[in-house]
Design an enzyme around this catalytic site. Structure first.
Site, PDB file in Angstrom:
ATOM      1  N   LYS A 199      12.204  62.437   5.973  1.00  0.00           N
ATOM      2  CA  LYS A 199      13.688  62.512   5.570  1.00  0.00           C
ATOM      3  C   LYS A 199      14.355  62.978   7.057  1.00  0.00           C
ATOM      4  CE  LYS A 199      12.692  61.109   1.325  1.00  0.00           C
ATOM      5  NZ  LYS A 199      13.200  60.384   0.377  1.00  0.00           N
TER       6      LYS A 199
HETATM    7  C1  LIG Z   1      12.660  60.607  -1.120  1.00  0.00           C
HETATM    8  C2  LIG Z   1      13.729  60.225  -2.047  1.00  0.00           C
HETATM    9  C3  LIG Z   1      13.838  61.147  -3.453  1.00  0.00           C
HETATM   10  C4  LIG Z   1      12.628  61.981  -3.707  1.00  0.00           C
HETATM   11  O1  LIG Z   1      12.282  63.006  -2.922  1.00  0.00           O
HETATM   12  P1  LIG Z   1      10.913  63.727  -2.951  1.00  0.00           P
HETATM   13  O2  LIG Z   1      11.083  65.000  -2.007  1.00  0.00           O
HETATM   14  O3  LIG Z   1       9.995  62.895  -2.103  1.00  0.00           O
HETATM   15  O4  LIG Z   1      10.629  64.063  -4.330  1.00  0.00           O
HETATM   16  C5  LIG Z   1      14.520  60.796  -4.314  1.00  0.00           C
HETATM   17  N1  LIG Z   1      15.665  59.631  -4.105  1.00  0.00           N
HETATM   18  C6  LIG Z   1      15.625  59.173  -3.147  1.00  0.00           C
HETATM   19  C7  LIG Z   1      16.610  58.084  -2.603  1.00  0.00           C
HETATM   20  C8  LIG Z   1      14.578  59.136  -1.929  1.00  0.00           C
HETATM   21  O5  LIG Z   1      14.793  58.583  -0.830  1.00  0.00           O
END
Ligand SMILES: *Cc1c(COP(=O)(O)O)cnc(C)c1O
Length: 382
Positions: A199
């Protein structure tokens, strides 16, 4: 030079980023090893203060992942069996998985063909359909800021106010993005983000955070992330979970937060290179007026699946990283077949076959972006 001998252009390059972070990162980690407070250590508190200040939110409560952030936010509202939670059909599975885990029903909403964000007309239609069917009680809207761009929060909030629904911002891909100068973090009643390594602000493991302006919600989130504890450790007020961010990840994030603004600026520069080089070649991502994207993902649209597959093959042959987010809308996934009411969501259904994501990390060079664009251009115009 033969295509196969070209040096690889990585889709993501966390090693280059680590080298750029320098000794600050090691110093942060050594400090945690020295004090040994691995759970809720001082770095967690420091990080929560800095993240809240960064996005202008009153409260930040860090948690174990973006998925757990979504779950804690819905648990705090008491959302469960018999409740409808409206969310876009074109998103990562976590957005829809969490309401289902809590016994609620995700109601899939179509998306805008140019911004890929939740479509407000479809949202109104879907709410009306659920109310008319009379089986589920509408409770919440989860807006997703897909790929780094803000969803239409003014529009979502207006509908939520009319329908008396809780708004949750799934900002997992978009921490650092802004609308009209305001960073995401207080666009909804609660904002959930993720620090998954890929991210925009990524840890070296799982992590997430919740933001809210509400003192009551922030207190509930703190309780829920530690098994529903009360004012003392062994007073159990409610059913919660083990949902804390660990101190090592907080230390990593503190080091990364120092370079984060510069990284978003670099991602923006790369997006401008792609926009210029790919105009008229493919559909480049629409820019939401007044918005600054965090550019988690730069996705273009090809004419059809055959052209997309040809483009992917050409990029692969030239050693250029690429990805497809997402090959299918969620209501078309086996896991969600049973909870979907069968409504057609034509835009969400059409995107999976045409979409293609190009490398856009902060350590990508101009030359690498230009070579990526040139490879795609040749594949499409050949
Ligand atoms: C990555 C993501 C999540 C989940 O995040 P994690 O930290 O991997 O649990 C939720 N919603 C969206 C849109 C994502 O891209």
């Amino acid at each position: 030079m033969d295509a196969v001998t070209l040096p690889p252009i990585p889709f993501l390059d966390l090693k280059a980023q680590q080298a750029r972070l320098g000794p600050g990162l090691r110093q942060r980690l050594d400090k945690v090893l020295a004090h040994g407070q691995f759970i809720l250590g001082p770095e967690v508190t420091e990080l929560e203060g800095k993240l809240a200040a960064f996005c202008g939110a009153k409260h930040c409560v860090t948690v174990s992942s973006g998925t757990d952030a979504l779950q804690i936010a819905l648990m705090a509202e008491g959302i469960g069996r018999g409740n409808a939670v409206f969310l876009p059909a074109f998103t990562y599975t976590a957005t829809a998985e969490v309401p289902l885990l809590l016994g609620a029903t995700p109601v899939f909403v179509d998306v805008d063909p140019r911004t890929f964000q939740i479509d407000l007309a479809s949202l109104r239609t879907r709410i009306a359909q659920v109310k008319q069917a009379g089986k589920l009680k509408p409770r919440a809207i989860i807006g997703v800021d897909l790929f780094g761009q803000p969803a239409d929060w003014a529009g979502i909030r207006a509908i939520a106010a009319e329908e008396e629904l809780f708004t949750l911002d799934d900002c997992a891909q978009s921490f650092g993005a802004a609308q009209d100068g305001d960073r995401l973090g207080k666009a909804a009643d609660a904002t959930a983000t993720s620090f998954f390594p890929s991210k925009p602000l990524g840890a070296y493991g799982d992590g997430g955070a919740l933001f809210t302006e509400s003192d009551e919600r922030a207190a509930l989130y703190r309780s829920l992330r530690t098994h529903g504890e009360g004012t003392t450790r062994y007073e159990v007020l409610r059913i919660g979970m083990n949902g804390r961010l660990d101190t090592m990840q907080a230390a990593v994030l503190l080091a990364k937060l120092e370079v984060f603004e510069g990284e978003i600026a670099r991602r923006e520069e790369i997006s401008r290179i792609y926009d210029a080089e790919l105009a008229g070649v493919v559909e480049t991502p629409a820019r939401v007026p007044g918005a600054q994207s965090a550019w988690a993902v730069y996705s273009v649209l090809l004419r059809d699946t055959a052209q997309r597959e040809a483009a992917r093959a050409a990029l692969q042959a030239a050693n250029v990283g690429n990805a497809v987010y997402y090959p299918r809308a969620l209501h078309q996934q086996p896991a969600y077949a049973a909870c979907h009411d069968g409504a057609a969501l034509p835009v969400a259904e059409s995107l999976g076959g045409r979409i293609l994501a190009l490398p856009i990390h902060p350590d990508l060079t101009d030359d690498q972006a230009l070579r990526t664009a040139a490879t795609l251009r040749e594949a499409v115009t050949a």
